[in-house]
Design a protein around this motif. Structure first.
Motif, PDB file in Angstrom:
ATOM      1  N   GLY A   1       0.816  -1.159   0.132  1.00 41.42           N
ATOM      2  CA  GLY A   1      -0.005  -0.156  -0.020  1.00 41.42           C
ATOM      3  C   GLY A   1       0.736   1.265   0.221  1.00 41.42           C
ATOM      4  O   GLY A   1       1.510   1.363  -0.715  1.00 41.42           O
ATOM      5  N   GLU A   2       0.584   2.194   0.927  1.00 46.23           N
ATOM      6  CA  GLU A   2       1.275   3.414   1.094  1.00 46.23           C
ATOM      7  C   GLU A   2       2.324   3.577   2.412  1.00 46.23           C
ATOM      8  O   GLU A   2       1.876   3.082   3.351  1.00 46.23           O
ATOM      9  CB  GLU A   2       0.454   4.563   1.031  1.00 46.23           C
ATOM     10  CG  GLU A   2      -0.221   4.441  -0.451  1.00 46.23           C
ATOM     11  CD  GLU A   2      -1.478   5.569  -0.464  1.00 46.23           C
ATOM     12  OE1 GLU A   2      -1.949   5.923   0.569  1.00 46.23           O
ATOM     13  OE2 GLU A   2      -1.674   6.223  -1.563  1.00 46.23           O
ATOM     14  N   ARG A   3       3.394   4.076   2.232  1.00 41.90           N
ATOM     15  CA  ARG A   3       4.021   4.631   3.413  1.00 41.90           C
ATOM     16  C   ARG A   3       4.244   6.029   3.871  1.00 41.90           C
ATOM     17  O   ARG A   3       4.362   6.615   2.846  1.00 41.90           O
ATOM     18  CB  ARG A   3       5.511   3.937   3.171  1.00 41.90           C
ATOM     19  CG  ARG A   3       6.287   4.246   4.507  1.00 41.90           C
ATOM     20  CD  ARG A   3       7.746   3.498   3.957  1.00 41.90           C
ATOM     21  NE  ARG A   3       8.516   4.182   3.232  1.00 41.90           N
ATOM     22  CZ  ARG A   3       9.528   5.365   3.353  1.00 41.90           C
ATOM     23  NH1 ARG A   3      10.004   5.635   4.423  1.00 41.90           N
ATOM     24  NH2 ARG A   3      10.199   5.586   2.229  1.00 41.90           N
ATOM     25  N   TYR A   4       3.997   6.245   5.114  1.00 38.72           N
ATOM     26  CA  TYR A   4       3.854   7.625   5.481  1.00 38.72           C
ATOM     27  C   TYR A   4       4.894   7.839   6.546  1.00 38.72           C
ATOM     28  O   TYR A   4       5.310   6.765   7.363  1.00 38.72           O
ATOM     29  CB  TYR A   4       2.642   7.986   5.992  1.00 38.72           C
ATOM     30  CG  TYR A   4       1.570   8.234   5.115  1.00 38.72           C
ATOM     31  CD1 TYR A   4       0.970   9.439   4.599  1.00 38.72           C
ATOM     32  CD2 TYR A   4       0.853   7.239   4.938  1.00 38.72           C
ATOM     33  CE1 TYR A   4       0.140   9.532   3.865  1.00 38.72           C
ATOM     34  CE2 TYR A   4      -0.473   7.088   3.940  1.00 38.72           C
ATOM     35  CZ  TYR A   4      -0.769   8.398   3.366  1.00 38.72           C
ATOM     36  OH  TYR A   4      -1.584   8.273   2.399  1.00 38.72           O
ATOM     37  N   THR A   5       5.527   8.943   6.781  1.00 43.27           N
ATOM     38  CA  THR A   5       6.526   9.377   7.764  1.00 43.27           C
ATOM     39  C   THR A   5       6.063  10.485   8.375  1.00 43.27           C
ATOM     40  O   THR A   5       5.329  11.478   7.868  1.00 43.27           O
ATOM     41  CB  THR A   5       8.038   9.308   7.165  1.00 43.27           C
ATOM     42  OG1 THR A   5       7.999  10.542   6.292  1.00 43.27           O
ATOM     43  CG2 THR A   5       8.669   8.050   6.719  1.00 43.27           C
TER      44      THR A   5
END
Length: 85
Positions: free
Chosen positions: A56-60
């Motif tokens: 899916g998606e990666r956020y920081t």
């Protein structure tokens, strides 16, 4: 794309320090990693694969602190891209 308001509230809480937390939010699988203070700093959002990783998606998260203290003055999440492996 900003995070959903309720997900942002969930990620504003403090958890176990230096941990990996697996959870579900509105039908999506999420995994987040916490720093030494228990604040979520990395989020994986999408569908969990059989090996436990999320596609899916990666956020920081960027955290700005009050001068001279550990209190959070401001924080925001940045989309870092797709995770497919």
């Amino acid at each position: 794309m900003p995070l959903h308001r309720l997900l942002d509230q969930k990620l504003s809480k403090t958890y176990e320090p230096s941990a990996r937390i697996d959870d579900v939010f509105k039908g999506y699988d999420i995994t987040f990693l916490t720093n030494e203070l228990g604040e979520p700093i990395t989020l994986f959002f999408g569908k969990r694969r059989p090996d436990g990783a999320i596609a899916g998606e990666r956020y920081t998260r960027t955290i700005k602190r009050e001068p001279g203290s550990m209190a959070v003055a401001h924080s925001h999440w940045d989309l870092r891209g797709k995770v497919t492996r």
